[in-house]
Write an enzyme that holds these catalytic residues in place. Structure first.
Site: not given
Ligand code: UD1
Ligand code: UDP
Length: 359
Positions: A205
């Site tokens: 992601h």
């Molecule tokens: C964010 C964090 C990243 C973290 C990740 C965990 C920042 C800069 N990035 O990235 O460090 O690793 O969360 O998963 O803060 N969306 C949905 N539903 C949701 C959330 C997001 O559909 O509940 C979609 C939307 O289209 C959105 C995109 O995902 O635009 C990205 O979401 P965003 O929170 O901006 O960044 P992440 O890629 O989730």
């Molecule tokens: N995770 C989860 N369901 C999923 C994928 C990930 O519960 O389908 C959990 C995973 O076990 C870990 C956390 O989400 O604890 C990691 O989140 P993510 O990869 O979104 O963010 P990051 O750690 O890179 O910030």
């Protein structure tokens, strides 16, 4: 004593859960402020339900958007809550935009700030997360570094030693607390028609991977190679950002890649634990694999979790399909006998005790 726990995304809910549980058990006053950065049921509420966490007292419902605007909306909302609640200290965790917003609102309202998972550095300032964690660290009064390496990074940046406490990472607490429950109750592996030890797990992601067509194509091609070479399926609980990007780039799924919606934590932990190997660009997964003795292949050019590589649990391969298959081969041949560098599963307790004993 009143602690404001600020969170907003999937990993923050999971990694704050041991802190929330410990505060509840000890009768320490706290409130949860949710930024609303993540909001889909399977990226947010599922974790409150499964981990039996109290409902947030505040949800700013910020949602998605351009990062500057998203962060700004959060700062405005968090500042209002802090002025109203006047907590003794706020806690932020990790490196998301929610963390940056929490840290800035904390500084501007004169609130003490504790940064959980302080001092991680990829030394790659093109990552939004690297900027977020540096700024949060430099705003904070309590820096809860998970390891000595993280502590050293902070010292090199001139943070006074007296503000730093090496506490381990609360992900160890979360894994230990939830794995047993997961093992007893779940049937995720059979319901996905998989067999323990006969599948791979993929998650991706990271913005620098999935927003770049060449990189995400390289990953998908690498996964195809893994399937062709080993004959085991690759299960891919897909992050909403990644689903959107694959549709945008019109990249079709290769043979052997099985998509699911993002899973709840109990199912996901079990899936991870029983897999042959995990391919990922997630920070939390690099740690969890290391804790659960599952080999990890990291689809990035750098990592802020170098401890996982030093102990032999992880390898960096970037997004090139040939490097991916070479990395998988290397990790498949390794003994799973490394030591977990992230602590003993009592980090949440240590963090809260450190705050309450000093405040
Ligand atoms: C964010 C964090 C990243 C973290 C990740 C965990 C920042 C800069 N990035 O990235 O460090 O690793 O969360 O998963 O803060 N969306 C949905 N539903 C949701 C959330 C997001 O559909 O509940 C979609 C939307 O289209 C959105 C995109 O995902 O635009 C990205 O979401 P965003 O929170 O901006 O960044 P992440 O890629 O989730
Ligand atoms: N995770 C989860 N369901 C999923 C994928 C990930 O519960 O389908 C959990 C995973 O076990 C870990 C956390 O989400 O604890 C990691 O989140 P993510 O990869 O979104 O963010 P990051 O750690 O890179 O910030």
């Amino acid at each position: 004593m009143k602690i404001g726990i600020i969170l907003g995304t999937r990993p923050e809910i999971i990694k704050m859960s041991p802190i929330i549980r410990y505060c509840s058990m000890q009768g320490i006053g706290f409130f949860i402020l949710h930024s609303g950065q993540h909001y889909s049921y399977n990226m947010d509420k599922v974790f409150f339900d499964e981990l039996q966490l109290p409902e947030p007292s505040y949800n700013l419902e910020t949602g998605s958007g351009d990062p500057g605007e998203q962060t700004a909306r959060m700062i405005i909302g968090i500042e209002k809550v802090l002025l109203h609640e006047n907590p003794d200290v706020i806690l932020v965790q990790g490196d998301t935009n929610t963390v940056l917003a929490g840290a800035i609102a904390g500084v501007k309202t004169g609130t003490q700030i504790g940064h959980v998972e302080a001092g991680l550095r990829s030394f790659d300032r093109s990552m939004p997360e690297e900027i977020n964690r540096i700024l949060a660290d430099h705003c904070s009064d309590y820096l809860f570094a998970p390891t000595k390496t993280a502590e050293q990074n902070l010292i090199h940046e001139g943070i006074p030693v007296g503000k730093i406490r090496v506490c381990g990472n609360t992900i160890v607490d979360a894994v230990y607390q939830n794995l047993q429950i997961a093992g007893k109750k779940r049937t995720v592996i059979s319901s996905l028609h998989l067999h323990p030890g006969k599948y791979f797990v993929l998650t991706a992601h990271r913005q620098e991977n999935v927003d770049d067509k060449q990189r995400i194509l390289g990953i998908i091609n690498g996964v195809r190679e893994v399937y062709l070479q080993y004959g085991y399926p690759v299960i891919f609980p897909i992050h909403p950002r990644t689903r959107k990007q694959l549709e945008l780039f019109r990249i079709p799924p290769p043979d052997g890649l099985l998509f699911t919606e993002p899973l709840g934590y109990l199912d996901f932990l079990l899936l991870e634990k029983e897999s042959l190997l995990v391919l990922t660009d997630s920070g939390g997964l690099q740690e969890e694999c290391c804790i659960m003795q599952v080999p990890c292949v990291t689809l990035r050019d750098n990592t802020e979790r170098p401890e996982t590589i030093e102990v032999g649990a992880n390898i960096l391969v970037g997004s090139d399909s040939r490097s991916i298959i070479t990395g998988v081969r290397t990790m498949m041949n390794k003994a799973r006998d490394w030591k977990n560098p992230f602590g003993d599963g009592k980090s949440g307790e240590r963090i809260i005790n450190s705050i309450t004993s000093e405040a």
